[in-house]
Enzyme design. Sequence first.
Site, PDB file in Angstrom:
ATOM      1  N   ASP A 126      -9.974   2.693  -0.722  1.00 21.36           N
ATOM      2  CA  ASP A 126      -9.235   3.616  -1.601  1.00 21.36           C
ATOM      3  C   ASP A 126      -8.717   2.945  -3.081  1.00 21.36           C
ATOM      4  O   ASP A 126      -7.955   1.985  -2.613  1.00 21.36           O
ATOM      5  CB  ASP A 126      -8.196   4.491  -0.983  1.00 21.36           C
ATOM      6  CG  ASP A 126      -8.822   5.168   0.253  1.00 21.36           C
ATOM      7  OD1 ASP A 126     -10.086   5.640   0.062  1.00 21.36           O
ATOM      8  OD2 ASP A 126      -8.020   5.572   1.210  1.00 21.36           O
ATOM      9  N   ASP A 138     -11.721  -3.715   0.032  1.00 23.01           N
ATOM     10  CA  ASP A 138     -10.695  -2.292   0.565  1.00 23.01           C
ATOM     11  C   ASP A 138     -11.366  -1.145   0.067  1.00 23.01           C
ATOM     12  O   ASP A 138     -12.387  -1.270  -0.989  1.00 23.01           O
ATOM     13  CB  ASP A 138      -9.574  -2.547  -0.403  1.00 23.01           C
ATOM     14  CG  ASP A 138      -8.762  -1.218  -0.484  1.00 23.01           C
ATOM     15  OD1 ASP A 138      -8.442  -0.639   0.768  1.00 23.01           O
ATOM     16  OD2 ASP A 138      -8.256  -0.726  -1.511  1.00 23.01           O
TER      17      ASP A 138
END
Length: 298
Positions: free
Chosen positions: A14, A12
């Site tokens: 952020d 992922d």
Amino acid sequence: MPRQLRPAIFLDRDDTINRNADLPDAAWVGRTPGDLLDPDHVHLLPGALDACRRLADAGYAIVVITNQGGIARGGGAIADIDACNDRLRGLLAPDDGAPPDSAIPAPLRPTLVEACYAAPHHPMGAVAPFDSEHPWRKPGPGMIESACAELGLDPARSWMVGDKKRDLDAAITAGIAPDRCVMVGPTADAPDLSAAAARILGSDPTPGDSTTVTLRALDGRPLADSRTRETVLATARAIAERTGVDLTDLSATDSSVTATLAAPRLAALGFLAELRRLTNAWSIAKHARDLWPAADHD
Ligand SMILES: [Mg+2]
């Protein structure tokens, strides 16, 4: 022979690789807080660069998968996602060297990141054609499935690291085992990407291993008999299929069979022992003699 699939780390973006939740208000002007679409506000979290270096050095492909529903919400354009991802790729440089040559287009500069996938969709969005649910949007598995197909990656030997349950759910649906999905964050098992990398490398010390093993006949040229040769090769393929071992090459001479497996040596020797056991049993039933010595392998 199918191409050899590689292990990957799906990350992922952020709050896993780069800051997001603690960015200043200036990062969100004209946007919903959290919709990071300004490359000037892309900053790595502590330890992220070193973690990516260690994972890449170990043989994993590093692939970023990120939901960017801010596009559907009207906070920016696809070009803004690309600008942020280019900035991230530049920060995740393979070694400490001179600053990137500005003459080289950002997507072509050296980076640890093999690919970035982004889902600009959101079902509550207002900007067509992104204003609906989409298989790429996590927890949908689409980005991981596309990456595996396009880049030749093996979900069974890959890992997912993210800070949200939907990151892990996407990976599990795409075929990554739950125990290979690592949640990061202050209250998670791994506080950050560095801790996640330590856990991954502790579990998979040699992820890129490829091992070649050979069985040599007890005597004579028993595999000159086509029935025997086909039985040995079919048994090898069946063991690989049953155990999930990636058999990348398989060949035979009149007196030996050689297999290359995308697996550590210990797993390859287990494969070889099972091949010896099953084909010796077949040979004893068929020809009243062993094909292979009881425990001679290399
Ligand atoms: Mg996140």
